[in-house]
Design an enzyme around this catalytic site. Structure first.
Site, PDB file in Angstrom:
ATOM      1  N   ASP A  32     -14.593  31.389 -43.398  1.00 10.56           N
ATOM      2  CA  ASP A  32     -15.686  32.350 -43.378  1.00 10.56           C
ATOM      3  C   ASP A  32     -15.270  33.510 -44.300  1.00 10.56           C
ATOM      4  OD1 ASP A  32     -17.976  33.887 -42.426  1.00 10.56           O
ATOM      5  OD2 ASP A  32     -16.527  35.014 -41.232  1.00 10.56           O
ATOM      6  N   ASP A  34     -16.952  37.362 -44.224  1.00  9.96           N
ATOM      7  CA  ASP A  34     -16.988  38.672 -43.571  1.00  9.96           C
ATOM      8  C   ASP A  34     -16.104  38.702 -42.332  1.00  9.96           C
ATOM      9  OD1 ASP A  34     -18.767  39.937 -45.344  1.00  9.96           O
ATOM     10  OD2 ASP A  34     -20.512  39.125 -44.306  1.00  9.96           O
ATOM     11  N   ASP A  43     -22.023  43.421 -45.675  1.00  7.55           N
ATOM     12  CA  ASP A  43     -23.372  43.990 -45.636  1.00  7.55           C
ATOM     13  C   ASP A  43     -23.335  45.455 -45.202  1.00  7.55           C
ATOM     14  OD1 ASP A  43     -24.598  41.667 -46.486  1.00  7.55           O
ATOM     15  OD2 ASP A  43     -24.949  40.924 -44.463  1.00  7.55           O
ATOM     16  N   ASP A 123     -22.433  33.679 -44.497  1.00  9.54           N
ATOM     17  CA  ASP A 123     -23.789  34.221 -44.435  1.00  9.54           C
ATOM     18  C   ASP A 123     -23.863  35.577 -45.132  1.00  9.54           C
ATOM     19  OD1 ASP A 123     -26.451  34.381 -43.843  1.00  9.54           O
ATOM     20  OD2 ASP A 123     -26.214  34.758 -41.698  1.00  9.54           O
ATOM     21  N   ASP A 203     -14.579  33.985 -37.553  1.00  9.10           N
ATOM     22  CA  ASP A 203     -14.584  35.061 -36.560  1.00  9.10           C
ATOM     23  C   ASP A 203     -15.870  35.122 -35.739  1.00  9.10           C
ATOM     24  OD1 ASP A 203     -16.315  37.791 -37.435  1.00  9.10           O
ATOM     25  OD2 ASP A 203     -15.971  36.336 -39.011  1.00  9.10           O
TER      26      ASP A 203
END
Length: 268
Positions: A32, A34, A43, A123, A203
């Site tokens: 992943d 972030d 973001d 994402d 996470d």
């Protein structure tokens, strides 16, 4: 790097390097982005590029659970209205710090690249991920990056789109990481590349969804105290044995490197 990871370049791994590099990698490693590779939510980080470094209440109130991508499209439109341009975003992304121990883990993987195939499923957005990883010097580690499409329109506004559509009820509307991983494994199998083991480093709740598909041969590395970790614990409490993969929580990514080093040592 911690003492347990000393000797990362194990001699037996490098006998006949030419032959080893001709063989498909043994292991698939999924990251992943972030709060996994980087130590922030990117973001949230880009708000630092705005005058005042804050969003107005009327923008924040438009957030709906499961539709974060749509929310970020509105956030980016607002940021564009404030005159923030590509260079401003690039600077922010390039300066987001990596998570503790992540440089150690990436250096270990660089030295052992012939046995690991590494992909990233996030994402976040393609522009931000590429900026950060190139600045850190680790972009070339990844065979493929799956993230939301992004770019800059004629006005210079940063634009964001959804990755895909899906039918998973547990994931945000724009991305199901389980679907991405399942399709990737099927694609690689068609190319006659199959992996002995799969490792997943994440996470969030959207990392829990794909990790449920891992087998008893695989390993999930949830960041300690984050949603993915809590959800694996809750599943184990409700249905012992239902989560099949070995669970190795981490606070520093050096712990992940130590675990992977031990896996390689056992192969020698």
């Amino acid at each position: 790097m911690k003492r347990c990871c000393e000797g990362v370049g194990l001699p037996c791994l490098f006998k006949g390097v030419g032959m080893a590099s001709a063989r498909p990698p043994k292991y698939l490693l999924i990251f992943d982005f972030d709060e996994t590779i980087i130590n922030e939510n990117s973001d949230d980080s880009i708000i630092r590029a705005t005058p005042g470094q804050a969003l107005p209440e009327h923008i924040q109130q438009t957030f709906r659970e499961g539709f974060y991508n749509e929310y970020m499209q509105r956030v980016l439109a607002y940021i564009g209205d404030q005159g923030v341009k590509m260079g401003d975003f690039k600077t922010v992304y390039e300066n987001i710090p990596l998570s503790p121990g992540m440089p150690d883990l990436f250096q270990f993987l660089s030295k052992n690249h012939e046995v690991f195939e590494i992909i990233l499923i996030s994402d976040a957005n393609m522009f931000g991920i590429e900026c950060n990883l190139r600045a850190a010097g680790f972009y070339s580690l990844f065979r493929k990056i799956f993230s939301n499409p992004s770019g800059f329109d004629k006005r210079g506004y940063f634009t964001l789109g959804p990755y895909h559509s899906h039918k998973c009820l547990d994931c945000p509307a724009n991305m199901c990481k389980r679907k991405i991983l399942t399709e990737y494994l099927a694609e690689r199998a068609q190319e006659e590349v199959e992996f002995e083991r799969v490792f997943y480093v994440g996470d969030g709740a959207n990392d829990f969804c794909p990790s449920v598909t891992l087998t008893s041969a695989d390993t999930a590395f949830p960041r300690k105290g984050y949603p993915m970790h809590r959800m694996t614990q809750e599943m184990e409490n409700r249905q012992p044995g239902a989560f099949q993969a070995t669970v190795v929580p981490w606070e520093s990514a050096t712990e992940v490197a130590c675990y992977l080093q031990e896996v390689l040592r056992k192969q020698c």
